[in-house]
Write an enzyme that holds these catalytic residues in place. Structure first.
Site, PDB file in Angstrom:
ATOM      1  N   CYS B 102       0.602  -1.102   0.081  1.00 33.75           N
ATOM      2  CA  CYS B 102       0.162  -0.131   0.407  1.00 33.75           C
ATOM      3  C   CYS B 102       0.920   1.267  -0.291  1.00 33.75           C
ATOM      4  O   CYS B 102       0.679   1.973  -0.727  1.00 33.75           O
ATOM      5  CB  CYS B 102      -0.507   0.243   0.869  1.00 33.75           C
ATOM      6  SG  CYS B 102      -1.806   1.561   1.301  1.00 33.75           S
ATOM      7  N   CYS B 194      -6.555  -4.320   7.372  1.00 29.31           N
ATOM      8  CA  CYS B 194      -7.435  -2.532   6.997  1.00 29.31           C
ATOM      9  C   CYS B 194      -9.050  -3.716   6.226  1.00 29.31           C
ATOM     10  O   CYS B 194      -9.789  -3.686   6.368  1.00 29.31           O
ATOM     11  CB  CYS B 194      -7.713  -1.580   6.492  1.00 29.31           C
ATOM     12  SG  CYS B 194      -6.970  -1.442   4.456  1.00 29.31           S
TER      13      CYS B 194
END
Lengths: 400, 360
Positions: B102, B194
């Protein structure tokens, strides 16, 4: 702030807010309008006075006005109400709409489809135009259609549709069909008399005409049968149960009256500003105006900017103090390309690079000039970075 | 100076934004939308970065700070580079690191490009790491240090990034956030990935492998084998295990067994005793360096997972490949994880663990 997003919402007129406040603050107007006692009667009188003003603005009588919480509820009530009642009574109840409708219509239609109701969409051309022929073509193809829902004015493009002509053509072929028009973006921007439109149902919203948010109305032909969406009360003749909001209704009433009174002057004003904006946009390279320029409601300009993400243009303009939108406000944040623009055959990337400017009565030519100055700067900035492709394509950035 | 603050909705990025406002900057808050409907996480424990509720919190914080806030859509990039990578790596018998991915592909370069497009000079995040004199350093709070996750963020973005919390410890962050009345000052720390949100990693992998039309063979059960190749049990798919794992293997026998290696082509999982988990060497591929690529063998410390101490090693760099030889054996080196090379607190660079030598 220079506010150029009037299709999303308009500022409340001071006369409107005064009217709302007077009702809210009056100690003699705190009872339930349905109560039998004198206190109730007084509130009822205010509510009905408001309803009369709304009715007058649309050229109907008070029995033809059902008060709602806004345009979305009015659209929901029209579609669910008409299609479900027709189905319950074994009438033809298929729904014909267009791919350009507001989400409150489109989603209601897809919900009806999930309930087993036949639904279809009329064809639109690359400018988002719809004519009577296209509607008649669908009707002869699909005899099960019993409801037609088409906006009077498109929320993203500002296109105005020949609803009266369409209704006349439809009546000749199929007099039984219930015709609904979502006039949320048309009221206050063009002359609308319900009887002349020849439709059965018309939705409007308070906050698009300098009235308050949270109130709207469904105007209908007398005697129309609708299955209520809400249950649990007799209000609005059972069509819309729930205690009415006299203050907001009065606000809507004053806004409706003012918008009719000011219509001619308002139209001339916003059309002049729109022409000024169009002239400026036409002079820019890589900027294309979307929609039907000949039949525009007068205040809306939707354009795509080549090689720019609309969201980044919007942020740039916002940080420069100019408020515009990238499409329907409801779709902002989800950042899906606008369904309306995709339906015109505009590619996804171009659709994501689109901006909607909607002009209001308080805008000035200085506002338009400020936008025309800020926009090229924003375009240059966005095009000058790696950002234009950001968010569009896969694997367009390798972090090496 | 205009700065873009990347805001997840958590307390760290919220305080980072607040500190930038205090410093007198023209702050613009941005939150990335990372999931589309089919990838939306379930209900997780603790905070789930960038979920709709967290976006609301970020918006609330910006409103409190009196700065604008925008949501930008990075769901496609996140899907390709993070969730897709997660599924492909696990299905290939490796242990992915989505947070590094990410930071490598989603959080920095694309947001920085957006920042530049709105005339912002800097991108600010709430990471616990420091940038000093052009170097990336560990955050001062050892329990929160996130420098390991940042090795692939990109050398070229470093000059335009600021980490205001690099010198802070978490307790002080919460205290300050409470003093500033930030609504998320006591929100629990996120404890899981997440996009996983309360599901097991294996469930997410299985769902993504199917959704992406990847080879579902990888998900089929296979054999646990010992180092001699004897079958000692059955596993429920190579994506359900990770190197170093002991719990939940369900292998009969008295002595504890650990996952030593995953052999994806045979769908076998090699297990053995804890001693057999230790290795002295590994290879790093796809290297990234802050500064010029080191010439010749260098001495440094190499960290092979989040929250494990960096171990002293000699690193021999050969183009895009590095051979790492630890001074002392290191336990449970998992291919697919990041190997980050430190000199003291400073991140020199790193790569992806590809090959683990068999000798202990």
């Amino acid at each position: 702030m220079i506010y150029l997003d009037h299709n999303a919402s308009t500022p409340v007129d001071p006369e409107v807010s005064r009217a709302i406040h007077e009702v809210l603050a009056d100690p003699g107007l705190q009872a339930n309008p349905s109560s039998v006692h004198v206190g109730g009667q007084r509130v009822r009188a205010v509510l009905e006075r408001g309803r009369r003003q709304i009715a007058r603005a649309l050229g109907v009588n008070t029995l033809q006005v059902t008060l709602t919480s806004g345009g979305t509820e009015a659209n929901n009530l029209a579609l669910f109400g008409a299609a479900r009642w027709l189905r319950k009574h074994d009438r033809r109840h298929g729904v014909l709409s267009s791919p350009l409708e507001h989400p409150s219509v489109r989603t209601a239609v897809s919900r009806l489809a999930a309930e087993g109701v036949f639904t279809c969409e009329v064809e639109v051309d690359r400018h988002g135009r719809i004519g009577p022929e296209a509607v008649l073509a669908k009707l002869s193809q699909h005899p099960e259609i019993g409801v037609i829902s088409l906006a009077l004015c498109n929320h993203e493009l500002g296109n105005v549709y020949p609803i009266a002509q369409i209704a006349e053509a439809v009546r000749k072929l199929r007099p039984d069909i219930v015709i609904h028009t979502d006039a949320v973006q048309a009221v206050g921007k063009m002359a609308i008399q319900f009887p002349q439109l020849n439709v059965d149902l018309l939705s409007l919203s308070g906050h698009k005409i300098n009235g308050p948010k949270g109130v709207g109305a469904l105007i209908h032909r007398r005697g129309i049968q609708l299955d209520p969406v809400f249950v649990g009360g007799h209000q609005e003749r059972g069509r819309r149960p729930g205690t009415e909001n006299p203050a907001l209704v009065m606000g809507l009433a004053v806004a409706a009256r003012l918008s009719s009174e000011r219509l001619a002057q308002h139209r001339e004003h916003v059309q002049g500003l729109r022409a000024r904006l169009l002239a400026g946009l036409d002079a820019m390279t890589g900027v294309v105006v979307n929609g039907d320029r000949q039949h525009n409601v007068g205040n809306t300009v939707n354009f795509s900017v080549d090689g720019c993400e609309g969201q980044l243009l919007l942020i740039n303009l916002d940080l420069a103090g100019i408020a515009v939108s990238t499409g329907a406000a409801c779709s902002a944040g989800s950042l899906e390309p606008s369904h309306v623009l995709l339906s015109l055959g505009i590619p996804g990337e171009t659709a994501r690079g689109s901006i909607r400017v909607s002009i209001g009565g308080s805008n000035t030519s200085e506002d338009i000039d400020a936008l025309l100055t800020a926009l090229p700067q924003a375009i240059t900035r966005v095009r000058g970075t790696a950002a234009p492709s950001i968010g569009f394509s896969r694997a367009d950035f390798t972090d090496t | 100076m205009r700065v873009v603050c990347a805001m997840s909705g958590g307390v760290d990025s919220s305080l980072a934004a607040a500190l930038m406002v205090e410093a007198g900057h023209d702050v613009v808050g941005m939150t990335m939308r990372l999931y589309n409907a089919s990838e939306a996480p379930g209900k997780g424990r603790g905070g789930t970065c960038c979920s709709p509720a967290e976006v609301d919190l970020a918006r609330q914080v910006c409103d409190q700070l009196g700065v604008p806030h925008y949501t930008v859509d990075e769901s496609e990039r996140f899907s390709d580079h993070v969730i897709g990578d997660f599924a492909r790596e696990y299905a290939g018998g490796r242990t992915p690191n989505p947070c590094v991915r990410c930071n490598e592909h989603v959080k920095f370069a694309p947001l920085l490009a957006r920042a530049e497009a709105i005339s912002a000079d800097l991108l600010v995040t709430g990471h616990y790491a420091r940038i000093e004199q052009g170097h990336l350093l560990r955050g001062v709070d050892p329990s929160k240090d996130q420098s390991y996750f940042l090795f692939a963020m990109g050398e070229h973005v470093l000059p335009k990034v600021r980490f205001p919390l690099g010198g802070w410890n978490k307790d002080r962050v919460r205290e300050r956030a409470r003093d500033l009345d930030l609504p998320n000052w006591d929100a629990p720390d996120s404890v899981e990935l997440c996009f996983v949100g309360g599901r097991s990693h294996a469930d997410v992998v299985a769902q993504q492998v199917q959704a992406r039309g990847l080879d579902t063979n990888a998900l089929a059960p296979g054999n646990f084998v010992d180092s001699e190749g004897n079958v000692v049990g059955t596993h429920q798919g190579i994506h359900t295990v990770t190197v170093g794992q002991r719990r939940g293997l369900r292998i009969a026998g008295t002595k504890p067994r650990y996952v030593l290696r995953v052999l994806p082509e045979r769908r076998e999982v090699v297990v053995g005793s804890v001693d057999a988990l230790s290795r002295r060497e590994l290879e790093l591929h796809d290297l990234r360096w802050f500064g010029p690529r080191p010439e010749g063998p260098i001495r440094g410390h190499v960290q092979i997972r989040h929250r494990s101490p960096a171990a002293a090693a000699t690193i021999e760099v050969d183009n895009n490949l590095a051979r790492v030889r630890f001074d002392e054996p290191v336990r449970a080196i998992a291919p697919g994880q990041a190997g980050v090379v430190y000199s003291g607190d400073r991140v020199l660079g790193g790569g992806w663990i590809e090959v683990v030598e068999a000798n202990a």
